[in-house]
Design a protein around this motif. Sequence first.
Motif, PDB file in Angstrom:
ATOM      1  N   GLU A 136      33.512  33.080  -9.121  1.00 18.65           N
ATOM      2  CA  GLU A 136      34.212  31.905  -9.913  1.00 18.65           C
ATOM      3  C   GLU A 136      35.751  32.491 -10.385  1.00 18.65           C
ATOM      4  OE1 GLU A 136      33.346  28.691 -10.254  1.00 18.65           O
ATOM      5  OE2 GLU A 136      31.987  29.319  -8.936  1.00 18.65           O
ATOM      6  N   VAL A 137      35.712  33.541 -10.683  1.00 18.76           N
ATOM      7  CA  VAL A 137      37.119  34.114 -10.979  1.00 18.76           C
ATOM      8  C   VAL A 137      38.055  34.315  -9.988  1.00 18.76           C
ATOM      9  CG1 VAL A 137      38.364  36.348 -11.546  1.00 18.76           C
ATOM     10  CG2 VAL A 137      36.312  35.363 -12.991  1.00 18.76           C
ATOM     11  N   GLU A 138      37.339  34.706  -8.693  1.00 14.67           N
ATOM     12  CA  GLU A 138      38.167  34.740  -7.532  1.00 14.67           C
ATOM     13  C   GLU A 138      38.567  33.363  -7.221  1.00 14.67           C
ATOM     14  OE1 GLU A 138      36.311  36.740  -4.233  1.00 14.67           O
ATOM     15  OE2 GLU A 138      36.281  38.566  -5.296  1.00 14.67           O
ATOM     16  N   ARG A 139      37.918  32.298  -7.212  1.00 17.16           N
ATOM     17  CA  ARG A 139      37.901  31.014  -6.993  1.00 17.16           C
ATOM     18  C   ARG A 139      39.050  30.404  -7.793  1.00 17.16           C
ATOM     19  NH1 ARG A 139      32.891  26.948  -6.351  1.00 17.16           N
ATOM     20  NH2 ARG A 139      33.841  25.961  -8.321  1.00 17.16           N
ATOM     21  N   ALA A 140      38.974  30.704  -9.069  1.00 15.57           N
ATOM     22  CA  ALA A 140      40.054  30.326  -9.964  1.00 15.57           C
ATOM     23  C   ALA A 140      41.108  30.758  -9.703  1.00 15.57           C
ATOM     24  CB  ALA A 140      39.552  30.657 -11.454  1.00 15.57           C
ATOM     25  N   GLU A 141      41.283  32.208  -9.202  1.00 10.73           N
ATOM     26  CA  GLU A 141      42.442  32.763  -8.754  1.00 10.73           C
ATOM     27  C   GLU A 141      43.187  32.025  -7.529  1.00 10.73           C
ATOM     28  OE1 GLU A 141      45.812  35.082  -8.964  1.00 10.73           O
ATOM     29  OE2 GLU A 141      44.387  34.630 -10.417  1.00 10.73           O
ATOM     30  N   GLN A 142      42.306  31.657  -6.544  1.00 10.90           N
ATOM     31  CA  GLN A 142      42.862  30.967  -5.372  1.00 10.90           C
ATOM     32  C   GLN A 142      43.488  29.896  -5.718  1.00 10.90           C
ATOM     33  OE1 GLN A 142      39.330  31.189  -2.733  1.00 10.90           O
ATOM     34  NE2 GLN A 142      39.752  33.262  -2.077  1.00 10.90           N
ATOM     35  N   TRP A 143      42.921  28.988  -6.752  1.00  7.99           N
ATOM     36  CA  TRP A 143      43.148  27.661  -7.091  1.00  7.99           C
ATOM     37  C   TRP A 143      44.523  27.831  -7.797  1.00  7.99           C
ATOM     38  CZ3 TRP A 143      38.127  25.307  -9.621  1.00  7.99           C
ATOM     39  CH2 TRP A 143      37.114  24.927  -8.594  1.00  7.99           C
ATOM     40  N   ARG A 144      44.584  28.910  -8.725  1.00  8.32           N
ATOM     41  CA  ARG A 144      46.012  28.924  -9.330  1.00  8.32           C
ATOM     42  C   ARG A 144      47.075  29.384  -8.273  1.00  8.32           C
ATOM     43  NH1 ARG A 144      49.089  32.733 -10.631  1.00  8.32           N
ATOM     44  NH2 ARG A 144      48.124  34.348  -9.789  1.00  8.32           N
ATOM     45  N   GLN A 145      46.566  30.211  -7.354  1.00  3.46           N
ATOM     46  CA  GLN A 145      47.809  30.378  -6.523  1.00  3.46           C
ATOM     47  C   GLN A 145      47.978  29.404  -5.522  1.00  3.46           C
ATOM     48  OE1 GLN A 145      46.054  33.873  -4.233  1.00  3.46           O
ATOM     49  NE2 GLN A 145      46.322  35.391  -5.809  1.00  3.46           N
ATOM     50  N   SER A 146      47.115  28.645  -5.073  1.00  7.32           N
ATOM     51  CA  SER A 146      47.256  27.208  -4.350  1.00  7.32           C
ATOM     52  C   SER A 146      48.129  26.368  -5.292  1.00  7.32           C
ATOM     53  CB  SER A 146      45.998  26.834  -4.096  1.00  7.32           C
ATOM     54  OG  SER A 146      46.347  25.356  -3.354  1.00  7.32           O
ATOM     55  N   LEU A 147      47.947  26.179  -6.497  1.00  9.18           N
ATOM     56  CA  LEU A 147      48.598  25.299  -7.457  1.00  9.18           C
ATOM     57  C   LEU A 147      50.270  26.046  -7.571  1.00  9.18           C
ATOM     58  CD1 LEU A 147      46.046  24.474 -10.027  1.00  9.18           C
ATOM     59  CD2 LEU A 147      46.981  22.774  -8.130  1.00  9.18           C
ATOM     60  N   THR A 148      50.358  27.284  -7.784  1.00  5.26           N
ATOM     61  CA  THR A 148      51.477  27.726  -7.900  1.00  5.26           C
ATOM     62  C   THR A 148      52.336  27.482  -6.373  1.00  5.26           C
ATOM     63  OG1 THR A 148      50.690  29.557  -8.970  1.00  5.26           O
ATOM     64  CG2 THR A 148      52.850  29.977  -8.135  1.00  5.26           C
ATOM     65  N   LEU A 149      51.532  27.591  -5.376  1.00  2.27           N
ATOM     66  CA  LEU A 149      52.440  27.189  -4.099  1.00  2.27           C
ATOM     67  C   LEU A 149      52.979  25.875  -4.091  1.00  2.27           C
ATOM     68  CD1 LEU A 149      50.598  29.494  -1.565  1.00  2.27           C
ATOM     69  CD2 LEU A 149      52.753  29.811  -2.635  1.00  2.27           C
ATOM     70  N   GLN A 150      51.623  24.819  -4.393  1.00  2.00           N
ATOM     71  CA  GLN A 150      52.277  23.459  -4.506  1.00  2.00           C
ATOM     72  C   GLN A 150      53.177  23.153  -5.547  1.00  2.00           C
ATOM     73  OE1 GLN A 150      48.474  21.425  -5.213  1.00  2.00           O
ATOM     74  NE2 GLN A 150      47.496  22.219  -3.282  1.00  2.00           N
ATOM     75  N   SER A 151      53.261  23.791  -6.728  1.00  2.00           N
ATOM     76  CA  SER A 151      54.180  23.589  -7.502  1.00  2.00           C
ATOM     77  C   SER A 151      55.693  24.189  -6.983  1.00  2.00           C
ATOM     78  CB  SER A 151      53.928  24.609  -8.779  1.00  2.00           C
ATOM     79  OG  SER A 151      54.965  24.039  -9.812  1.00  2.00           O
ATOM     80  N   GLN A 152      55.630  25.142  -6.505  1.00  2.00           N
ATOM     81  CA  GLN A 152      56.845  25.684  -5.828  1.00  2.00           C
ATOM     82  C   GLN A 152      57.678  24.660  -4.724  1.00  2.00           C
ATOM     83  OE1 GLN A 152      55.828  29.707  -4.303  1.00  2.00           O
ATOM     84  NE2 GLN A 152      56.083  30.477  -6.577  1.00  2.00           N
ATOM     85  N   GLU A 153      56.511  24.220  -3.834  1.00  4.00           N
ATOM     86  CA  GLU A 153      56.654  23.190  -2.673  1.00  4.00           C
ATOM     87  C   GLU A 153      57.342  21.988  -3.477  1.00  4.00           C
ATOM     88  OE1 GLU A 153      57.281  21.782   0.908  1.00  4.00           O
ATOM     89  OE2 GLU A 153      57.158  23.775   0.300  1.00  4.00           O
ATOM     90  N   ILE A 154      56.644  21.475  -4.662  1.00  2.47           N
ATOM     91  CA  ILE A 154      57.360  20.420  -5.132  1.00  2.47           C
ATOM     92  C   ILE A 154      58.665  20.419  -5.806  1.00  2.47           C
ATOM     93  CG2 ILE A 154      56.692  18.578  -7.194  1.00  2.47           C
ATOM     94  CD1 ILE A 154      53.866  19.000  -6.621  1.00  2.47           C
TER      95      ILE A 154
ATOM     96  N   ARG B 204      60.863  22.938  -4.619  1.00  6.20           N
ATOM     97  CA  ARG B 204      61.711  22.773  -3.639  1.00  6.20           C
ATOM     98  C   ARG B 204      62.221  21.397  -3.070  1.00  6.20           C
ATOM     99  NH1 ARG B 204      61.879  22.407   1.577  1.00  6.20           N
ATOM    100  NH2 ARG B 204      59.466  22.115   1.702  1.00  6.20           N
ATOM    101  N   ARG B 205      61.109  20.552  -2.960  1.00  3.33           N
ATOM    102  CA  ARG B 205      61.508  19.315  -2.417  1.00  3.33           C
ATOM    103  C   ARG B 205      62.056  18.332  -3.610  1.00  3.33           C
ATOM    104  NH1 ARG B 205      55.625  17.200   0.088  1.00  3.33           N
ATOM    105  NH2 ARG B 205      55.565  18.688   2.056  1.00  3.33           N
ATOM    106  N   ALA B 206      61.935  18.854  -4.808  1.00  6.11           N
ATOM    107  CA  ALA B 206      62.679  18.038  -5.760  1.00  6.11           C
ATOM    108  C   ALA B 206      64.193  18.501  -5.912  1.00  6.11           C
ATOM    109  CB  ALA B 206      62.048  18.311  -7.161  1.00  6.11           C
ATOM    110  N   LEU B 207      64.453  19.936  -5.476  1.00  4.53           N
ATOM    111  CA  LEU B 207      65.690  20.410  -5.246  1.00  4.53           C
ATOM    112  C   LEU B 207      66.389  19.919  -4.090  1.00  4.53           C
ATOM    113  CD1 LEU B 207      65.386  24.098  -6.380  1.00  4.53           C
ATOM    114  CD2 LEU B 207      66.431  22.153  -7.715  1.00  4.53           C
ATOM    115  N   GLU B 208      65.741  19.667  -3.242  1.00  6.51           N
ATOM    116  CA  GLU B 208      66.249  18.970  -1.747  1.00  6.51           C
ATOM    117  C   GLU B 208      66.476  17.606  -2.046  1.00  6.51           C
ATOM    118  OE1 GLU B 208      63.492  19.458   1.437  1.00  6.51           O
ATOM    119  OE2 GLU B 208      64.089  21.704   1.380  1.00  6.51           O
ATOM    120  N   THR B 209      65.580  16.794  -2.863  1.00 14.08           N
ATOM    121  CA  THR B 209      65.909  15.538  -3.067  1.00 14.08           C
ATOM    122  C   THR B 209      66.978  15.335  -4.097  1.00 14.08           C
ATOM    123  OG1 THR B 209      63.604  15.043  -2.807  1.00 14.08           O
ATOM    124  CG2 THR B 209      64.940  13.269  -3.971  1.00 14.08           C
ATOM    125  N   ALA B 210      67.251  16.155  -4.886  1.00 17.50           N
ATOM    126  CA  ALA B 210      68.394  16.200  -6.110  1.00 17.50           C
ATOM    127  C   ALA B 210      69.622  16.050  -5.003  1.00 17.50           C
ATOM    128  CB  ALA B 210      68.264  17.000  -6.904  1.00 17.50           C
TER     129      ALA B 210
END
Length: 188
Positions: free
Chosen positions: A93-111, A113-119
């Motif tokens: 569960e800790v590993e899964r939570a860490e993977q989710w956190r990393q995935s959310l971090t990547l998604q947040s970074q992508e969002i 990046r897209r927000a900066l491109e849009t701006a």
Amino acid sequence: MQHLAKVCHTTSEGAIVLQFLARQLEDYLWELSIGDQETVCKLPVTLNEGTLVLVELDASNRVVDLQEATDWVLDLVSQFLTQGVTPQFFHQEVERAEQWRQSLTLQSQEIRRRALETAARRDEIQALEKKLRLDQEDLEPRRDEIQALEEKLRLEQEELKARRDEIQALEEKLRLEQEELEARRDEI
């Protein structure tokens, strides 16, 4: 701070010697005690050697509350161990939570990046709109100037046509006069 301890023995004065096994860091986070840290409890209780107890200490590490840990341990067993929750499950569960956190971090970074491109694109579009507006404002007087020149040219063309017609009329008159003169010359 709350601790899990084991009753080691009773002193000759009737106090209980406790050996600390773990201490609570947060609600569901405990840390095992390292070494043979012991304390003497002078609270008036009677417990057998080996009994597990929950101990509450004050700021100067004196025992302020002591209660048998049987109910607490049974509660832990019923909450976690009756459902097959194992250390491996927690680790997964800790590993899964860490993977989710990393995935959310990547998604947040992508969002981001897209927000900066849009701006940046929005700023670029706004700059182009401003340039277009300024060009249109610059062209407006020129359009008016061109219309005025076209009107002037039209009037001059009309005047030129009128003069051409006048010249043609004069040429026709002159031709008629020449023919009349020639006819008179011939008569004479």
